[in-house]
Design an enzyme around this catalytic site. Structure first.
Site, PDB file in Angstrom:
ATOM      1  N   SER A 185      59.907  65.361  35.984  1.00 21.44           N
ATOM      2  CA  SER A 185      58.751  66.126  36.441  1.00 21.44           C
ATOM      3  C   SER A 185      57.858  66.631  35.323  1.00 21.44           C
ATOM      4  O   SER A 185      56.696  66.937  35.556  1.00 21.44           O
ATOM      5  CB  SER A 185      59.224  67.301  37.287  1.00 21.44           C
ATOM      6  OG  SER A 185      60.118  68.105  36.553  1.00 21.44           O
ATOM      7  N   HIS A 213      60.480  64.366  42.876  1.00 24.13           N
ATOM      8  CA  HIS A 213      59.073  64.029  42.629  1.00 24.13           C
ATOM      9  C   HIS A 213      58.744  62.587  43.008  1.00 24.13           C
ATOM     10  O   HIS A 213      57.630  62.124  42.756  1.00 24.13           O
ATOM     11  CB  HIS A 213      58.712  64.288  41.162  1.00 24.13           C
ATOM     12  CG  HIS A 213      58.498  65.738  40.849  1.00 24.13           C
ATOM     13  ND1 HIS A 213      57.282  66.362  40.987  1.00 24.13           N
ATOM     14  CD2 HIS A 213      59.365  66.693  40.439  1.00 24.13           C
ATOM     15  CE1 HIS A 213      57.387  67.633  40.664  1.00 24.13           C
ATOM     16  NE2 HIS A 213      58.650  67.864  40.316  1.00 24.13           N
ATOM     17  N   LYS A 244      57.893  69.566  47.987  1.00 22.49           N
ATOM     18  CA  LYS A 244      56.826  68.972  47.160  1.00 22.49           C
ATOM     19  C   LYS A 244      55.895  68.148  48.045  1.00 22.49           C
ATOM     20  O   LYS A 244      55.102  68.725  48.764  1.00 22.49           O
ATOM     21  CB  LYS A 244      57.463  68.217  46.011  1.00 22.49           C
ATOM     22  CG  LYS A 244      58.069  69.244  45.058  1.00 22.49           C
ATOM     23  CD  LYS A 244      58.890  68.715  43.940  1.00 22.49           C
ATOM     24  CE  LYS A 244      59.355  69.908  43.103  1.00 22.49           C
ATOM     25  NZ  LYS A 244      60.670  69.733  42.522  1.00 22.49           N
TER      26      LYS A 244
HETATM   27  C1  LIG Z   1      61.645  70.713  42.140  1.00 23.31           C
HETATM   28  C2  LIG Z   1      62.910  70.021  41.862  1.00 23.31           C
HETATM   29  C3  LIG Z   1      64.085  70.441  42.476  1.00 23.31           C
HETATM   30  C4  LIG Z   1      64.148  71.670  43.334  1.00 23.31           C
HETATM   31  O1  LIG Z   1      63.603  71.437  44.593  1.00 23.31           O
HETATM   32  P1  LIG Z   1      63.389  72.683  45.571  1.00 23.31           P
HETATM   33  O2  LIG Z   1      63.409  72.041  46.917  1.00 23.31           O
HETATM   34  O3  LIG Z   1      62.088  73.299  45.242  1.00 23.31           O
HETATM   35  O4  LIG Z   1      64.534  73.589  45.373  1.00 23.31           O
HETATM   36  C5  LIG Z   1      65.236  69.722  42.245  1.00 23.31           C
HETATM   37  N1  LIG Z   1      65.237  68.651  41.430  1.00 23.31           N
HETATM   38  C6  LIG Z   1      64.114  68.215  40.824  1.00 23.31           C
HETATM   39  C7  LIG Z   1      64.170  67.016  39.952  1.00 23.31           C
HETATM   40  C8  LIG Z   1      62.916  68.900  41.005  1.00 23.31           C
HETATM   41  O5  LIG Z   1      61.827  68.486  40.393  1.00 23.31           O
END
Ligand SMILES: *Cc1c(COP(=O)(O)O)cnc(C)c1O
Length: 397
Positions: A185, A213, A244
């Site tokens: 990310s 992502h 996301k």
């Molecule tokens: C954002 C993210 C998470 C966390 O996701 P949430 O649903 O916001 O808790 C987990 N792993 C990765 C790789 C992320 O980018």
């Protein structure tokens, strides 16, 4: 007050230290829905920092679906999944997600973070090993630590280094897990999944990919990084997040049916933390409907991302190694990056500075998150302001 004030002086000292080093995070407050434009601290600004890839966070169809579900089911789940918290909505979303990802089964968690800390300790323990990409997300790292398995980091996106580690260590352990982010990310680069999967097979390891992502972004119609590589059925665990591209909140595991069944018995946040709420679950179901109906939003996201990245490079910015809509604008120095972010904001662009400990020291950047919600004129306005601030601060010639 029964706390001796001296026992807490370390907090003030630590915060002052962060400020001195340019590492103190200022949190801004939004008073509008998510979208291309936001009201932040009372000002209209162009939004370049949300993970709202497809603009679904304020989609009318999704809001309507959540409302309708609340009329029938209310709001709260009022229990953990294993006691009285499992509604037919949860079961429906699990089967729809499994179908969307072309996986055998799926299980919901409250978030992607929770899905990681639920899954890894359920798969490996004290006598086992985890081979983990050096740049994996914090929630993977925390899941690894909770498991008490031996954590062996391999060089970022480097299957040759992973092979060396497997040759050196695999035999010492009972079970083993190879785990990686699908899309990283902070840089927007992607994991070489086919090579990693082949190593998992050769060395008898479970294979797990965090698609946070990649969901709604990579693969046909946003089916994710596993679909992008055509590896459906060959990845034991895919971690998904609905916070996301899906624009809501919630997490899940899609993958091998036996593992999903095991997580219903041994995933601690599934057993000891309440289920997803009604509006969240219904909203996520509608997001799956929208993604299955049409690739329009995913296509627009990629058009926008390609345009913005090419134009930023033409202006002379270093946009790093990204092959996804994540566009890091590499600035290096932490204080310069904070100043850059502040000047962008004053000019009406909301682009967050990302610095240590989220990325390594000296690798600070503004991370621009492109969305299908941006119009071409939004992007042009952003480019103009980036150019102006870049020249003002001596980043561009
Ligand atoms: C954002 C993210 C998470 C966390 O996701 P949430 O649903 O916001 O808790 C987990 N792993 C990765 C790789 C992320 O980018």
């Amino acid at each position: 007050m029964n706390t001796n004030p001296q026992t807490l002086t370390w907090v003030d000292n630590s915060i002052r230290e962060l400020k001195d080093q340019g590492l103190f995070t200022t949190i801004r407050t939004l008073s509008s829905p998510q979208g291309a434009w936001l009201v932040v601290d009372g000002r209209d600004v162009l939004n370049f920092c949300s993970n709202n890839y497809l603009g679904l966070a304020n989609d009318k169809r999704i809001v309507k679906a959540a409302r309708k579900a609340m009329k029938h089911y209310g709001v709260g789940p009022a229990a953990v999944r294993t006691i009285a918290g499992t509604m037919d909505l949860h079961i429906e979303l699990e089967s729809r997600l499994a179908a969307f990802k072309e996986a055998e089964a799926a299980i919901l968690f409250q978030s992607g973070f929770t899905a990681n800390i639920a899954t890894i300790p359920a798969l490996v323990g004290r006598d086992d090993a985890i081979f983990s990409d050096a740049l994996n997300h914090a929630s993977i790292i925390d899941g690894c630590r909770l498991s008490r398995a031996k954590i062996i980091a391999y060089a970022h996106n480097d299957p040759d280094n992973l092979r060396e580690q497997l040759v050196a260590h695999r035999d010492t352990f009972d079970k083993a897990l190879i785990v990686t982010d699908g899309v990283f990310s902070m840089d927007g680069d992607i994991a070489p999944l086919p090579a990693l999967q082949a190593l998992a097979e050769e060395f008898g390891c479970m294979f797990m990919v965090d698609d946070a992502h990649g969901e709604g972004v990579m693969g046909q119609g946003g089916r994710g990084i596993v679909h992008h590589y055509g590896l459906q059925g060959k990845v034991d665990v895919e971690i998904g997040t609905m916070s996301k591209a899906f624009g809501v909140v919630g997490g899940y595991v899609a993958g091998n049916a036996a593992i999903v069944a095991w997580l219903r018995q041994r995933g601690r946040p599934f057993l000891f933390s309440s289920a997803m709420t009604v509006p969240d679950t219904a909203a996520c179901l509608e997001a799956v409907n929208i993604l299955e109906e049409s690739t329009e939003l995913v296509d627009r996201l990629w058009d926008n991302a390609r345009y913005f990245k090419a134009e930023m490079q033409r202006l002379g910015f270093d946009t790093g190694q990204s092959v996804t809509p994540i566009t890091p604008v590499m600035l290096g120095d932490e204080k310069l990056t904070q100043m850059f972010s502040r000047r962008l904001f004053e000019e009406g662009v909301f682009g967050t500075a990302i610095a240590f400990p989220t990325v390594a020291l000296g690798k600070a950047r503004i991370r621009v998150m492109i969305s299908a919600a941006h119009s071409r004129s939004d992007l042009d306005r952003g480019l103009e302001i980036f150019g102006n601030v870049g020249r003002e601060l001596g980043v561009l010639a």
